[in-house]
Design a protein around this motif. Structure first.
Motif, PDB file in Angstrom:
ATOM      1  N   TYR A 296       0.842  -1.199   0.000  1.00 17.46           N
ATOM      2  CA  TYR A 296       0.000   0.000   0.000  1.00 17.46           C
ATOM      3  C   TYR A 296       0.881   1.255   0.000  1.00 17.46           C
ATOM      4  O   TYR A 296       0.660   2.200  -0.776  1.00 17.46           O
ATOM      5  CB  TYR A 296      -0.920  -0.020   1.219  1.00 17.46           C
ATOM      6  N   GLN A 297       1.897   1.272   0.845  1.00  8.65           N
ATOM      7  CA  GLN A 297       2.812   2.420   0.900  1.00  8.65           C
ATOM      8  C   GLN A 297       3.596   2.563  -0.398  1.00  8.65           C
ATOM      9  O   GLN A 297       3.814   3.689  -0.879  1.00  8.65           O
ATOM     10  CB  GLN A 297       3.754   2.263   2.091  1.00  8.65           C
TER      11      GLN A 297
ATOM     12  N   GLU B 265       1.157   4.053  -3.028  1.00  9.73           N
ATOM     13  CA  GLU B 265       0.887   5.473  -2.803  1.00  9.73           C
ATOM     14  C   GLU B 265       2.067   6.334  -3.260  1.00  9.73           C
ATOM     15  O   GLU B 265       1.888   7.429  -3.795  1.00  9.73           O
ATOM     16  CB  GLU B 265       0.589   5.723  -1.327  1.00  9.73           C
ATOM     17  N   LYS B 266       3.287   5.839  -3.054  1.00  6.84           N
ATOM     18  CA  LYS B 266       4.473   6.593  -3.450  1.00  6.84           C
ATOM     19  C   LYS B 266       4.690   6.571  -4.964  1.00  6.84           C
ATOM     20  O   LYS B 266       5.136   7.565  -5.553  1.00  6.84           O
ATOM     21  CB  LYS B 266       5.713   6.025  -2.744  1.00  6.84           C
TER      22      LYS B 266
ATOM     23  N   GLY C 195       0.013   6.963  -6.458  1.00  5.58           N
ATOM     24  CA  GLY C 195      -1.080   7.666  -5.792  1.00  5.58           C
ATOM     25  C   GLY C 195      -2.368   6.878  -5.826  1.00  5.58           C
ATOM     26  O   GLY C 195      -2.455   5.809  -6.434  1.00  5.58           O
ATOM     27  N   GLU C 196      -3.400   7.427  -5.199  1.00  7.60           N
ATOM     28  CA  GLU C 196      -4.627   6.656  -4.969  1.00  7.60           C
ATOM     29  C   GLU C 196      -5.408   6.330  -6.242  1.00  7.60           C
ATOM     30  O   GLU C 196      -6.231   5.414  -6.244  1.00  7.60           O
ATOM     31  CB  GLU C 196      -5.536   7.387  -3.989  1.00  7.60           C
TER      32      GLU C 196
ATOM     33  N   TYR D 128      -3.889   2.564  -8.260  1.00  7.78           N
ATOM     34  CA  TYR D 128      -3.883   1.176  -7.795  1.00  7.78           C
ATOM     35  C   TYR D 128      -5.227   0.819  -7.171  1.00  7.78           C
ATOM     36  O   TYR D 128      -6.006   1.682  -6.771  1.00  7.78           O
ATOM     37  CB  TYR D 128      -2.779   0.956  -6.752  1.00  7.78           C
TER      38      TYR D 128
ATOM     39  N   GLY E 167      -7.321   4.726   4.589  1.00  7.88           N
ATOM     40  CA  GLY E 167      -7.016   5.406   3.341  1.00  7.88           C
ATOM     41  C   GLY E 167      -6.699   4.521   2.160  1.00  7.88           C
ATOM     42  O   GLY E 167      -6.570   5.019   1.034  1.00  7.88           O
ATOM     43  N   ILE E 168      -6.567   3.217   2.354  1.00  8.88           N
ATOM     44  CA  ILE E 168      -6.220   2.325   1.254  1.00  8.88           C
ATOM     45  C   ILE E 168      -7.372   2.246   0.255  1.00  8.88           C
ATOM     46  O   ILE E 168      -8.552   2.271   0.627  1.00  8.88           O
ATOM     47  CB  ILE E 168      -5.853   0.919   1.787  1.00  8.88           C
TER      48      ILE E 168
END
Length: 369
Positions: free
Chosen positions: A34-35, A38-39, A42-43, A46, A62-63
């Motif tokens: 997940y991290q 996001e890096k 972004g949302e 994925y 936030g996932i």
């Protein structure tokens, strides 16, 4: 000029690689990826697909995730992405399949359902009772990777999350056995995935142990009893293990053997390995990025064209079905049918089945009404 064969150019983008992360339950596999997602994207880039009974994303604030409990739900999910990639999912680059073992269970259920549908007199309760049996799982594997191929056809990769087990392995040279950490799935399922991976990595606990005195003496030996305690524990990700204790590996020879379980280190390890491979032939990373960007733009254009063609075909088939339904319902009434046939012929088609143009189909349908 030769018709076949072209020089391969490795993609600089880590999301173009096929990756599987194995690990013990609750070690942090989902959180790590997940991290990473996001890096990297972004949302909007994925989706975590929580398959069957998996609930790993429930505790991550936030996932971006989707619960997919059945095979029909999974196919609907893939359909929507494939049909609307350049519109609703324009920035989507990767699906995280959480987990591989749950995906297998879904595919096996579907394989059994399909068998029973086609063989009502030979109904099966298990996969071994269908499709030739013998635990081959071939039908399940076929179903599984058919959907993955569809996602990849529109530029969406699937990264896998899986669990591990300890397995006894026999050395082919001296027949000595040793233990290794590997996927907890049936070997044929794991091999079907493993052969297509660029990075197979395994998350594990690196523990430092030490002996401590207990303050008690053994009644028999009269010696003080000792106990083993964990002095320190670090979560690691293994990319390569030359001792073969951990089932991991990479098609990129310059991958670091292991890292801490950390998103930045994970991204750096994969990216550095890819860059090293590109540099081997004297290619420039900057030039390769430009080439990749151009290829991505061309691929996106092809996907958009295919998506539009599919949309038009779907609309055309729907309209033609309504026209044919009109002809079927009124087949004995030539006073109704004849004017519609004349509209077809005026537009260059002998009958509704021949229509290959949406605008003409709409004109003919209007004549039906």
């Amino acid at each position: 000029m030769a018709k076949f064969g072209k020089k391969n150019k490795v993609s600089l983008n880590p999301l173009d690689a096929n990756i599987c992360l194995l690990g013990l339950p609750k070690i942090g596999k989902t959180t790590l990826l997940y991290q990473v997602a996001e890096k990297l994207v972004g949302e909007e880039g994925y989706i975590f697909a929580e398959l069957y009974r998996e609930k790993g994303a429930d505790a991550i604030e936030g996932i971006v995730a989707e619960n997919i409990p059945t095979w029909d739900d999974w196919v609907e999910f893939v359909d929507d992405i494939v049909d609307n990639k350049t519109t609703d999912y324009a920035d989507l680059r990767v699906i995280f399949a959480d987990t591989y073992d749950q995906y297998i269970l879904m595919a096996e259920d579907e394989a059994i359902r399909l068998w029973n549908k086609d063989n009502p007199d030979k109904r099966a309760k298990t996969l071994n009772q269908s499709w030739g049996g013998f635990g081959s799982g071939k039908k399940g594997i076929e179903l599984m990777f058919e959907q993955i191929d569809r996602l990849e056809s529109v530029g969406v990769k699937v990264w896998w999350i899986g669990h591990v087990k300890t397995k006894e392995v026999k050395n082919i040279y001296d027949e000595e056995t040793y233990q290794t950490l590997t996927s907890d799935q049936q070997q044929n399922y794991f091999n079907a995935l493993k052969k297509n991976l660029h990075f197979l990595c395994l998350a594990y606990f690196d523990r430092q142990l030490q002996k401590e005195k207990t303050g008690r003496k053994n009644l028999v030996t009269k010696k003080e009893e000792m106990k083993t305690v964990i002095k320190d524990e670090t979560r690691k990700v293994k990319f390569r293990d030359d001792s073969f204790v951990v089932d991991s590996g990479s098609r990129f020879s310059d991958i670091v053997p292991e890292i801490n379980l950390d998103a930045d280190e994970f991204i750096a390890a994969i990216t550095d390995a890819i860059k090293a491979e590109i540099n081997k032939n004297g290619a420039s990373v900057e030039d390769r990025k430009k080439e990749n960007d151009k290829e991505d733009a061309e691929k996106l254009k092809r996907i958009a064209e295919a998506e539009e063609a599919a949309r038009v075909e779907k609309e055309l088939n729907k309209i033609k079905a309504e026209i044919i339904e009109f002809f079927t319902a009124n087949k004995t009434d030539m006073n109704l049918i004849k004017p519609v046939l004349e509209v077809c012929r005026d537009n260059g088609f002998g009958n509704p089945q021949e229509i290959d143009n949406v605008d003409v189909a709409k004109i003919v349908l209007a004549a039906c009404k």
